[in-house]
Design a protein around this motif. Structure first.
Motif, PDB file in Angstrom:
ATOM      1  N   THR A  52       0.799  -1.221   0.000  1.00 42.22           N
ATOM      2  CA  THR A  52       0.000   0.000   0.000  1.00 42.22           C
ATOM      3  C   THR A  52       0.839   1.283   0.000  1.00 42.22           C
ATOM      4  N   LEU A  53       2.017   1.266   0.622  1.00 37.64           N
ATOM      5  CA  LEU A  53       2.811   2.494   0.692  1.00 37.64           C
ATOM      6  C   LEU A  53       3.233   3.004  -0.677  1.00 37.64           C
ATOM      7  N   PRO A  54       3.794   2.166  -1.570  1.00 40.16           N
ATOM      8  CA  PRO A  54       4.146   2.705  -2.889  1.00 40.16           C
ATOM      9  C   PRO A  54       2.942   3.192  -3.686  1.00 40.16           C
ATOM     10  N   ILE A  55       1.805   2.487  -3.562  1.00 41.05           N
ATOM     11  CA  ILE A  55       0.600   2.927  -4.274  1.00 41.05           C
ATOM     12  C   ILE A  55       0.138   4.280  -3.750  1.00 41.05           C
ATOM     13  N   GLY A 150       7.985   1.238   4.122  1.00 41.51           N
ATOM     14  CA  GLY A 150       6.876   0.325   4.413  1.00 41.51           C
ATOM     15  C   GLY A 150       7.379  -1.035   4.850  1.00 41.51           C
ATOM     16  N   PHE A 151       8.409  -1.542   4.178  1.00 37.28           N
ATOM     17  CA  PHE A 151       8.984  -2.842   4.539  1.00 37.28           C
ATOM     18  C   PHE A 151       9.585  -2.799   5.936  1.00 37.28           C
ATOM     19  N   GLY A 152      10.368  -1.764   6.224  1.00 37.48           N
ATOM     20  CA  GLY A 152      10.982  -1.630   7.545  1.00 37.48           C
ATOM     21  C   GLY A 152       9.952  -1.486   8.651  1.00 37.48           C
ATOM     22  N   SER A 153       8.900  -0.710   8.390  1.00 33.79           N
ATOM     23  CA  SER A 153       7.838  -0.530   9.388  1.00 33.79           C
ATOM     24  C   SER A 153       7.130  -1.845   9.672  1.00 33.79           C
ATOM     25  N   GLY A 154       6.888  -2.626   8.602  1.00 31.33           N
ATOM     26  CA  GLY A 154       6.245  -3.927   8.773  1.00 31.33           C
ATOM     27  C   GLY A 154       7.108  -4.900   9.552  1.00 31.33           C
TER      28      GLY A 154
END
Length: 205
Positions: A52-55, A150-154
């Motif tokens: 969702t972050l890149p979108i 987004g990946f790091g946050s996840g």
């Protein structure tokens, strides 16, 4: 590459969604009783954040913010749709959560049953929406950095819930004072883990 790695490490350890901002606490407290279930939810949250972050970044920079529509022509350069950003972000997140829910239900029914109501509630998990809002606030230079965030946050959220689940499994064999059993000791451990993660804020990443 260095900026990507720095963004990921900072999102995991310094700007951890749970221990720095206490976002997504509802699912974190409710599902962190079993490591397997916590791991499944953590992976689902990471997947939704990465997708969702890149979108939302593309929507923010090419549709929503002031001047974002200038690529359509000079007449559209003054249009500002930023007031719609919250609704659009939530719509994108809800769509991907629905996709995750259908995939988990089909291929991992036992995990689906374990997560219960908390799987569809990822759509209103404030850690997910927080990622998009922080992305908007931080104004990342490109979509790659936004995806890395987004990946790091996840991964940071996953580490937090799996770590708590592992501790809570061990607590079943510990002599916890009766008034602190359940959420009481969980809140205390969360606070201690948050203090531990604060040590990373002094490291230059």
């Amino acid at each position: 590459m260095e900026q990507l790695l720095s963004t990921i490490l900072r999102a995991i350890f310094v700007d951890n969604m749970i221990f720095a901002y206490y976002l997504g606490m509802c699912s974190y407290l409710a599902v962190s009783k079993n490591v397997k279930t916590a791991l499944g939810l953590g992976i689902a949250v990471t997947f939704v954040l990465v997708c969702t972050l890149p979108i939302n970044y593309m929507l923010e920079n090419y549709v929503l913010k002031e001047g974002a529509l200038s690529w359509l022509g000079a007449d559209f350069g003054s249009i500002n749709l930023s007031f719609l950003s919250l609704i659009i972000f939530i719509a994108v997140i809800a769509s991907f959560v629905q996709l995750v829910e259908m995939v988990v239900e089909k291929y991992a029914p036992s995990l689906y049953a374990s997560l219960g109501i908390f799987l569809p509630l990822i759509a209103v998990n404030c850690a997910i929406l927080g990622g998009s809002l922080f992305m908007q606030q931080k104004a990342f230079p490109n979509v790659g950095i936004a995806t890395a965030y987004g990946f790091g946050s996840g991964i940071g959220w996953l580490l937090a819930i799996v770590g708590m689940a592992a501790i809570r499994e061990k607590l079943q064999y510990s002599d916890v004072p009766k008034p602190l059993k359940g959420l009481g000791i969980t809140f205390i451990i969360t606070g201690l883990m948050g203090i531990a993660f604060m040590s990373f804020s002094g490291i230059k990443i």
